[in-house]
Design a protein around this motif. Structure first.
Motif, PDB file in Angstrom:
ATOM      1  N   LEU A 181     -33.045  -0.991  13.629  1.00 47.98           N
ATOM      2  CA  LEU A 181     -32.438  -0.079  14.597  1.00 47.98           C
ATOM      3  C   LEU A 181     -33.345   1.088  14.982  1.00 47.98           C
ATOM      4  N   ARG A 182     -34.593   1.041  14.549  1.00 47.11           N
ATOM      5  CA  ARG A 182     -35.522   2.144  14.833  1.00 47.11           C
ATOM      6  C   ARG A 182     -35.684   2.398  16.324  1.00 47.11           C
ATOM      7  N   ASP A 183     -35.805   1.350  17.122  1.00 47.97           N
ATOM      8  CA  ASP A 183     -35.979   1.538  18.567  1.00 47.97           C
ATOM      9  C   ASP A 183     -34.748   2.189  19.197  1.00 47.97           C
ATOM     10  N   LEU A 184     -33.582   1.837  18.697  1.00 49.37           N
ATOM     11  CA  LEU A 184     -32.349   2.442  19.196  1.00 49.37           C
ATOM     12  C   LEU A 184     -32.306   3.926  18.822  1.00 49.37           C
ATOM     13  N   CYS A 185     -32.711   4.242  17.608  1.00 52.06           N
ATOM     14  CA  CYS A 185     -32.774   5.644  17.182  1.00 52.06           C
ATOM     15  C   CYS A 185     -33.810   6.407  18.002  1.00 52.06           C
ATOM     16  N   ARG A 186     -34.927   5.765  18.293  1.00 53.78           N
ATOM     17  CA  ARG A 186     -35.962   6.396  19.119  1.00 53.78           C
ATOM     18  C   ARG A 186     -35.423   6.677  20.523  1.00 53.78           C
ATOM     19  N   SER A 187     -34.657   5.753  21.061  1.00 56.63           N
ATOM     20  CA  SER A 187     -34.065   5.938  22.381  1.00 56.63           C
ATOM     21  C   SER A 187     -33.111   7.129  22.394  1.00 56.63           C
ATOM     22  N   LYS A 188     -32.300   7.262  21.341  1.00 57.51           N
ATOM     23  CA  LYS A 188     -31.363   8.386  21.258  1.00 57.51           C
ATOM     24  C   LYS A 188     -32.133   9.700  21.108  1.00 57.51           C
ATOM     25  N   ALA A 189     -33.212   9.695  20.328  1.00 51.96           N
ATOM     26  CA  ALA A 189     -34.040  10.891  20.178  1.00 51.96           C
ATOM     27  C   ALA A 189     -34.658  11.291  21.515  1.00 51.96           C
ATOM     28  N   GLU A 190     -35.074  10.309  22.309  1.00 49.23           N
ATOM     29  CA  GLU A 190     -35.625  10.593  23.632  1.00 49.23           C
ATOM     30  C   GLU A 190     -34.557  11.167  24.560  1.00 49.23           C
ATOM     31  N   GLU A 191     -33.329  10.658  24.435  1.00 49.30           N
ATOM     32  CA  GLU A 191     -32.218  11.206  25.223  1.00 49.30           C
ATOM     33  C   GLU A 191     -32.009  12.674  24.879  1.00 49.30           C
ATOM     34  N   LYS A 248     -30.762   9.511   9.744  1.00 48.62           N
ATOM     35  CA  LYS A 248     -30.178  10.260   8.627  1.00 48.62           C
ATOM     36  C   LYS A 248     -28.775  10.747   8.972  1.00 48.62           C
ATOM     37  N   CYS A 249     -28.598  11.221  10.192  1.00 45.66           N
ATOM     38  CA  CYS A 249     -27.297  11.713  10.629  1.00 45.66           C
ATOM     39  C   CYS A 249     -26.263  10.594  10.643  1.00 45.66           C
ATOM     40  N   VAL A 250     -26.615   9.461  11.207  1.00 44.20           N
ATOM     41  CA  VAL A 250     -25.658   8.354  11.350  1.00 44.20           C
ATOM     42  C   VAL A 250     -25.410   7.661  10.009  1.00 44.20           C
ATOM     43  N   ALA A 251     -26.465   7.309   9.303  1.00 44.70           N
ATOM     44  CA  ALA A 251     -26.311   6.559   8.054  1.00 44.70           C
ATOM     45  C   ALA A 251     -25.744   7.427   6.940  1.00 44.70           C
ATOM     46  N   LEU A 293     -22.865   0.582  13.252  1.00 44.90           N
ATOM     47  CA  LEU A 293     -24.058   1.435  13.280  1.00 44.90           C
ATOM     48  C   LEU A 293     -24.583   1.603  14.703  1.00 44.90           C
ATOM     49  N   VAL A 294     -24.639   0.506  15.446  1.00 50.30           N
ATOM     50  CA  VAL A 294     -25.108   0.568  16.838  1.00 50.30           C
ATOM     51  C   VAL A 294     -24.205   1.485  17.650  1.00 50.30           C
ATOM     52  N   ASN A 295     -22.903   1.340  17.491  1.00 54.21           N
ATOM     53  CA  ASN A 295     -21.961   2.188  18.213  1.00 54.21           C
ATOM     54  C   ASN A 295     -22.140   3.656  17.838  1.00 54.21           C
ATOM     55  N   ASP A 296     -22.313   3.929  16.554  1.00 56.61           N
ATOM     56  CA  ASP A 296     -22.468   5.313  16.114  1.00 56.61           C
ATOM     57  C   ASP A 296     -23.741   5.945  16.663  1.00 56.61           C
ATOM     58  N   ILE A 297     -24.808   5.180  16.731  1.00 56.69           N
ATOM     59  CA  ILE A 297     -26.058   5.709  17.284  1.00 56.69           C
ATOM     60  C   ILE A 297     -25.900   5.966  18.779  1.00 56.69           C
ATOM     61  N   LEU A 298     -25.364   4.997  19.489  1.00 58.61           N
ATOM     62  CA  LEU A 298     -25.244   5.138  20.944  1.00 58.61           C
ATOM     63  C   LEU A 298     -24.262   6.234  21.346  1.00 58.61           C
ATOM     64  N   SER A 299     -23.243   6.463  20.544  1.00 60.16           N
ATOM     65  CA  SER A 299     -22.224   7.451  20.908  1.00 60.16           C
ATOM     66  C   SER A 299     -22.473   8.827  20.285  1.00 60.16           C
ATOM     67  N   LEU A 300     -23.566   8.985  19.537  1.00 58.72           N
ATOM     68  CA  LEU A 300     -23.873  10.264  18.905  1.00 58.72           C
ATOM     69  C   LEU A 300     -24.078  11.347  19.963  1.00 58.72           C
ATOM     70  N   LYS A 301     -23.359  12.429  19.812  1.00 58.13           N
ATOM     71  CA  LYS A 301     -23.477  13.577  20.719  1.00 58.13           C
ATOM     72  C   LYS A 301     -24.291  14.659  20.024  1.00 58.13           C
ATOM     73  N   ILE A 302     -24.921  15.491  20.817  1.00 56.60           N
ATOM     74  CA  ILE A 302     -25.773  16.543  20.266  1.00 56.60           C
ATOM     75  C   ILE A 302     -24.954  17.510  19.412  1.00 56.60           C
ATOM     76  N   THR A 303     -23.707  17.743  19.751  1.00 57.76           N
ATOM     77  CA  THR A 303     -22.879  18.658  18.954  1.00 57.76           C
ATOM     78  C   THR A 303     -22.647  18.099  17.554  1.00 57.76           C
ATOM     79  N   LYS A 304     -22.411  16.804  17.454  1.00 55.20           N
ATOM     80  CA  LYS A 304     -22.217  16.186  16.133  1.00 55.20           C
ATOM     81  C   LYS A 304     -23.507  16.251  15.327  1.00 55.20           C
ATOM     82  N   TYR A 305     -24.642  16.019  15.986  1.00 55.00           N
ATOM     83  CA  TYR A 305     -25.919  16.100  15.296  1.00 55.00           C
ATOM     84  C   TYR A 305     -26.173  17.521  14.793  1.00 55.00           C
TER      85      TYR A 305
END
Length: 80
Positions: free
Chosen positions: A12-22, A38-41, A53-65
């Motif tokens: 899932l590293r590429d998905l995490c990288r995509s969220k970090a870029e967002e 670290k935040c999701v897992a 896990l995929v859903n949690d990464i894609l739906s992660l909002k900056i406020t939750k982080y």
């Protein structure tokens, strides 16, 4: 903190990288893929289904982080 579920992170590293870029596009440039992971897992004690896990990464909002970072700083000021 050691990254839990190491093999899943590799998948899932590429998905995490995509969220970090967002988040970077929103002005939060210092958040990396491992920070997202670290935040999701960190919310799981056992390994969840891949789709969760995929859903949690894609739906992660900056406020939750940011809440995750603040709580981590209070628990262990040297962790972040």
């Amino acid at each position: 903190m050691e990254l839990p579920f190491g093999d899943l992170y590799e998948e899932l590293r590429d998905l995490c990288r995509s969220k970090a870029e967002e988040f970077s596009l929103l002005g939060y440039e210092n958040i990396g893929p491992q920070d997202i992971w670290k935040c999701v897992a960190g919310q799981y004690k056992q390994i969840p289904a891949m789709h969760q896990l995929v859903n949690d990464i894609l739906s992660l909002k900056i406020t939750k982080y940011m809440n995750y970072v603040m709580i981590a700083m209070y628990k262990n000021p040297d962790s972040i």
